[in-house]
Scaffold this active site. Structure first.
Site, short mmCIF file in Angstrom:
data_model
loop_
_atom_site.label_atom_id
_atom_site.label_comp_id
_atom_site.label_asym_id
_atom_site.label_seq_id
_atom_site.Cartn_x
_atom_site.Cartn_y
_atom_site.Cartn_z
N HIS B 36 0.84 -1.20 0.00
CA HIS B 36 0.00 0.00 0.00
C HIS B 36 0.87 1.26 0.00
O HIS B 36 0.65 2.19 -0.77
CB HIS B 36 -0.93 0.01 1.22
CG HIS B 36 -2.17 -0.82 1.06
ND1 HIS B 36 -2.17 -2.19 1.19
CD2 HIS B 36 -3.44 -0.47 0.77
CE1 HIS B 36 -3.39 -2.63 0.99
NE2 HIS B 36 -4.19 -1.63 0.73
N LYS B 104 -9.51 -10.07 6.48
CA LYS B 104 -10.16 -10.67 7.65
C LYS B 104 -10.09 -9.72 8.83
O LYS B 104 -9.19 -8.88 8.90
CB LYS B 104 -9.55 -12.03 7.99
CG LYS B 104 -8.06 -11.98 8.32
CD LYS B 104 -7.77 -12.37 9.74
CE LYS B 104 -6.27 -12.49 9.99
NZ LYS B 104 -5.93 -12.41 11.40
#
Lengths: 290, 196
Positions: B36, B104
């Protein structure tokens, strides 16, 4: 002692530790499916399927194959004891080799520049924790612990006056707030007392006791059971999307403490509670015990 | 089960609501913290990313990979904890327009607001079930920043068939299973604490 053979002998147990789970954990997950309604059951079934695939195809159940810790329990009467200074390099080589051949995910990275040696080692990783006794046995436990659950670890230097009720508050609050992050249903290790460092070591070591096995002292066992029951009333559920099974078990280990300090350590283990213990022979061969 | 294909269609994603389950056929890219940062740095420097980041689902995952004579193969590839990416995801959506995130553990308010703004969703795959996910990967299309970031943090473009079931836990209408559940759990915790 044949340390080169020991390095080679450890590859299969390390493989087994990441492609399957201890029987007690596997059984606890199976039992949990009977308790859950559809949303939680779907998650548990995915976990059980992942274990089946791991075993059948000999691939790691979870992609996070952890950072390695070895627990050594060796007797001074073990035939190779006088050469035991060679053990740590042998364990390091076993991790490097296992990373390549299984393969494991190379997890260790430099905290400053993020570089990855590619073999799961650091200065003192794999960590080796020693216990030396007077018998002639040599047991080794391999604990590859994932990052997601380890990120939920916590040390609280509790005000002693808060007592055991304060301990319950800290443990249950932690389980509630960490929600789905550590891949529930989790196994929780709790360390009480000792120094700051000892307390966290106790918490982590508590995870080595099999799921379902209570502490031998009844007052500790009762607290474990009470916390287990209450944690599963929180409603976090499998994978953190609701349900009855938030924790598979809670283990407590304790030590005497300074009167002014009451350390409460929490080590969190994901449902993929991977660990394996072997008995080592003097010729470097090993047998899996659990 | 709903099937999403890539490149991702805006309207198909907007229709998804919390508790919907779906699967993906096409290409997904893996991205953890370092990936990222890397892509956002490129954007800030005015450079183009090496693939069309906005058209593909972003999978929070650091896989176990095996190289067979120069061909990469996925061994195990479940989701990583998504909350770490709360630091980046709103800027990421602003920069690239990515609308599907898979991971998750859920994400926070900042990401939820960005999903509303961009018409995106966050979906959960069972954490820890890396061996199960690996079965959906047909081949590795490409990898970026492998030398620089290492296997777990590199960006892997994975060709998947019916990758799922994925459960929508945050949708473009501002709903979040994680948020709703956290409120319920907090009430349960208060009740339990009184009984201690």
């Amino acid at each position: 002692m044949d340390f080169e053979r020991l390095t080679q002998s450890l590859i299969e147990p390390i493989r087994r530790s990441v492609i399957s789970l201890p029987r007690t954990t596997h059984d606890a997950l199976r039992r949990a499916t009977l308790e859950e309604e559809e949303i939680g059951r779907t998650q548990l079934e995915a976990m059980l399927k992942a274990i089946d695939i791991g075993i059948e195809q000999k691939i790691p159940i979870c992609q996070d194959t952890g950072t390695p810790t070895f627990y050594v329990s060796i007797g001074t009467a073990f035939p190779g004891f006088c050469e035991i200074h060679q053990l740590e390099p042998a364990l390091r080589r076993a991790v490097q080799l296992a990373t390549q051949v299984i393969p494991l995910r190379p997890n260790t990275v430099h905290p400053f520049n993020g570089s990855n040696p590619g073999d799961n080692t650091g200065f003192e990783i794999p960590q080796v924790i020693w216990q030396i006794h007077g018998r002639d046995t040599f047991h080794l436990t391999y604990l590859p612990k994932g990052g997601g659950c380890t990120n939920m670890s916590q040390l609280t230097m509790m005000t002693p006056g808060k007592g055991i009720r304060g301990v319950k508050d800290i443990v249950l609050t932690r389980i509630a707030t960490m929600a789905g992050n550590p891949c529930p249903p989790t196994v929780i290790g709790v360390g009480l007392g000792g120094s700051d460092v000892m307390c966290m070591e106790l918490a982590k070591k508590a995870l080595l006791r099999p799921v379902g096995q209570r502490h031998p002292e009844s007052f500790v066992a009762e607290l474990e059971f009470e916390l287990l029951e209450k944690a599963n009333e929180l409603g976090v559920g499998p994978a953190g999307i609701g349900g009855k099974t938030t924790v598979l078990d809670i283990k407590i280990e304790y030590e005497y403490r300074h009167p002014a300090s009451f350390p409460v350590g929490i080590a969190v283990q994901c449902w993929a509670n991977r660990q394996i213990t072997v008995s080592v022979n003097a010729n470097g061969s090993v047998e899996v015990i659990s | 089960m709903i099937l999403l294909t890539t490149p991702i269609q805006t309207e198909a994603v907007r229709k998804l609501k919390v508790f919907d389950t779906f699967s993906i056929t096409g290409t997904v890219f893996t991205a953890r913290d370092a990936a990222h940062e890397k892509l956002l740095d490129l954007y800030k420097n005015g450079s183009n990313p090496p693939f069309s980041v906005g058209d593909l689902p972003c999978f929070h995952c650091g896989p176990v990979m095996r190289n067979n004579d120069g061909v990469w193969e996925v061994v195990s590839a479940g989701p990583t904890t998504s909350s770490r990416m709360d630091l980046f995801e709103d800027q990421f959506m602003d920069a690239f327009g990515t609308r599907v995130f898979i991971g998750k553990g859920g994400m926070g308010h900042r990401t939820s607001a960005a999903l509303q703004k961009h018409g995106g969703i966050y979906a959960q795959f069972t954490g820890g079930a890396g061996s199960l996910m690996a079965g959906a990967v047909k081949r590795v299309e490409s990898v970026y920043y492998l030398d620089e970031l290492g296997i777990p943090e590199a960006i892997w473009l994975l060709n998947v068939v019916e990758f799922g079931p994925l459960l929508v836990t945050m949708d473009s209408f501002g709903q979040s299973i994680h948020q709703t559940l956290a409120e319920k759990v907090s009430i349960n915790l208060d009740r339990i604490k009184k009984s201690l």
